[in-house]
Design an enzyme around this catalytic site. Structure first.
Site, mmCIF file in Angstrom:
data_model
loop_
_atom_site.group_PDB
_atom_site.id
_atom_site.type_symbol
_atom_site.label_atom_id
_atom_site.label_comp_id
_atom_site.label_asym_id
_atom_site.label_seq_id
_atom_site.Cartn_x
_atom_site.Cartn_y
_atom_site.Cartn_z
ATOM 1 N N SER A 47 -10.540 -5.859 10.282
ATOM 2 C CA SER A 47 -11.891 -5.273 9.821
ATOM 3 C C SER A 47 -12.651 -6.480 9.237
ATOM 4 C CB SER A 47 -11.676 -4.327 8.816
ATOM 5 O OG SER A 47 -10.919 -3.165 9.429
ATOM 6 N N GLU B 158 -6.159 -0.823 15.572
ATOM 7 C CA GLU B 158 -6.907 -1.707 14.688
ATOM 8 C C GLU B 158 -6.101 -2.787 14.265
ATOM 9 O OE1 GLU B 158 -8.054 -2.537 10.259
ATOM 10 O OE2 GLU B 158 -7.874 -0.350 10.706
ATOM 11 N N ARG C 158 0.769 -1.137 0.058
ATOM 12 C CA ARG C 158 -0.007 0.041 -0.213
ATOM 13 C C ARG C 158 0.747 1.279 0.004
ATOM 14 N NH1 ARG C 158 -4.853 -1.823 4.347
ATOM 15 N NH2 ARG C 158 -5.208 -3.716 3.293
ATOM 16 N N ARG D 24 2.660 0.975 10.292
ATOM 17 C CA ARG D 24 2.075 1.606 8.906
ATOM 18 C C ARG D 24 3.199 1.409 8.082
ATOM 19 N NH1 ARG D 24 -2.659 4.220 7.895
ATOM 20 N NH2 ARG D 24 -2.807 4.799 10.234
ATOM 21 N N ARG E 46 1.072 -6.333 12.689
ATOM 22 C CA ARG E 46 0.428 -5.653 14.123
ATOM 23 C C ARG E 46 0.284 -6.701 15.215
ATOM 24 N NH1 ARG E 46 -3.408 -0.772 12.313
ATOM 25 N NH2 ARG E 46 -1.853 0.226 10.596
#
Length: 426
Positions: free
Chosen positions: A352, A349, A262, A277, A391
């Site tokens: 999801s 987070e 990403r 990130r 994570r």
């Protein structure tokens, strides 16, 4: 993609949905394009009908030995006009399709309405954040104590910022976490493991809703119709693109462990330090294909699969349902799992889980044939992180730390680490 009939017959519902999502897209633009497209198609059909009628008159005149030159000229003029209108129609259709591809999904009625993450609603918590008796360190501080096993400097040297080299036990711990997740999903949760391509074409990216809206968030190979996948959701959801499944095989569940890529466009200044990130990270993904009548049962099941992993790793977390202003483009309803990171003193987070209903299936043309016969219908697609591996590694390090910098591993990971229970500083 939304149902064309919904846009045509109930534009007010779509407008309310867009307002709830804080979108500035105007439904009137659709009405204008759709009206123009219908008018062009009607004009073309009328001209073709008239051309057929005159062509018949040409044939009759020729059979009777009459001069048909004026009629032939008229047919030629109509043909030129039809060709011009066909080109205009295709241009309007293309603009209409592009507009529809940029419209987000309609939130489920149970989704809270709100502008941003402040309106998300907490559903449950599991576990209590530990009382360490000392100021807990962040994961990069623990890495430094252990000789930079998460080597951000060398990652930057090899590729640039937001890349990392994992050494020794850190590299093995990533592999251990992924292996643990895959084993639970395949042995207990009924998922079939898939190893998809890590590059996909534009059609595949469009099928899940990543294109055209989020092109700046993707890495594209120059000179090729290839994009690096931002998540395994993209290739796995498209496994059945342009296919018709039998109703009897639903639901279907697949899991995949892949790198994800990403650009993190628009995230300048966010998590610039550490492993949270990255431009490249690893994730175990869950994807389900469901009958429309049971897709929300499947969403609850998928959420439970993700929560169970964190409970087995003994990591505190909370589950929130995202509000309309914070949920993803393709989702009709999303649960976020947020893991406790003591070094940051907050929840972050880690998963999801979303039900996209028929939104992606309509874009990718994934349907099922009812057992009793009848017209094929669109399946519902669901996806969820099960879980983000990097994570999870951060959460394991920060929640397992001791005052001397050593790290106690969750019991579930010990067999995957060759029996290692504590990582000692050296």
């Amino acid at each position: 993609m939304l149902d064309l009939r919904l846009l045509q017959n109930d534009p007010d519902r779509v407008a309310r949905s867009l307002a709830a999502r804080r979108s500035d897209i105007n439904v009137d633009a659709f009405a204008e394009l759709d009206g123009r497209c219908r008018a062009l198609l009607a004009e073309v059909e009328a001209l073709k009908s008239e051309r057929n009628k005159i062509s018949a008159e040409v044939g009759k005149a020729k059979r009777e030995g009459k001069d048909a030159s004026s009629l032939l000229a008229s047919v030629g003029d109509m043909g030129d006009r039809i060709k011009k209108l066909d080109a205009e129609t295709e241009a309007v259709k293309s603009a209409l399709t592009d507009w529809m591809l940029r419209i987000p999904n309609i939130p489920h009625e149970s989704v809270p309405v709100g502008p941003d993450e402040s309106a998300n609603e907490e559903q449950r918590r599991w576990g209590e954040p530990g009382d360490f008796g000392f100021p807990p360190r962040e994961h990069w501080e623990l890495s430094e104590i252990h000789g930079n096993k998460l080597d951000f400097d060398r990652g930057a040297k090899l590729a640039g910022s937001r890349f990392t080299v994992a050494w020794g036990w850190a590299a093995r711990l990533e592999r251990a976490i992924a292996g643990f997740f895959l084993d639970i999903h395949t042995r207990e949760n009924g998922y079939v493991e898939v190893l998809p391509p890590f590059m996909v074409n534009r059609k595949t990216m469009t099928g899940t809703g990543n294109l055209p809206k989020f092109e700046e968030d993707l890495f594209k190979l120059e000179g090729w119709d290839y994009y690096m996948i931002p998540t395994a959701e993209v290739p796995v959801t498209n496994l059945f693109a342009d296919e018709i499944l039998e109703e009897s095989v639903l639901p279907l569940g697949y899991t995949a462990y892949t790198p994800c890529f990403r650009s993190e466009a628009g995230s300048a200044g966010k998590d610039t330090r550490g492993y949270i990130r990255q431009h490249q990270f690893s994730k175990v993904e869950m994807v389900r294909f469901s009958h429309p009548d049971t897709s929300y049962d499947e969403l609850e099941r998928m959420r439970g699969h993700a929560e169970n992993l964190l409970e087995r790793l003994e990591i505190p977390y909370r589950t929130v349902v995202l509000c309309t202003g914070d949920m993803g483009f393709a989702s009709a309803k999303t649960y976020d799992l947020e893991v406790w990171l003591p070094g940051q003193n907050k929840y972050r987070e880690i998963s999801s889980c979303s039900n996209c209903e028929a939104f992606q299936a309509r874009r990718a043309n994934i349907r099922y044939r009812p057992d009793g016969g009848g017209k094929p219908e669109f399946v519902h697609t669901l996806n969820g992180s099960g879980l983000a591996v990097g994570r999870t590694l951060v959460a394991v390090l920060e929640n397992g730390q001791r005052a001397d910098g050593s790290i106690v591993l969750p019991k579930a990971l010990v067999p995957y680490m060759g029996g290692l229970e504590v990582i000692e500083p050296k």
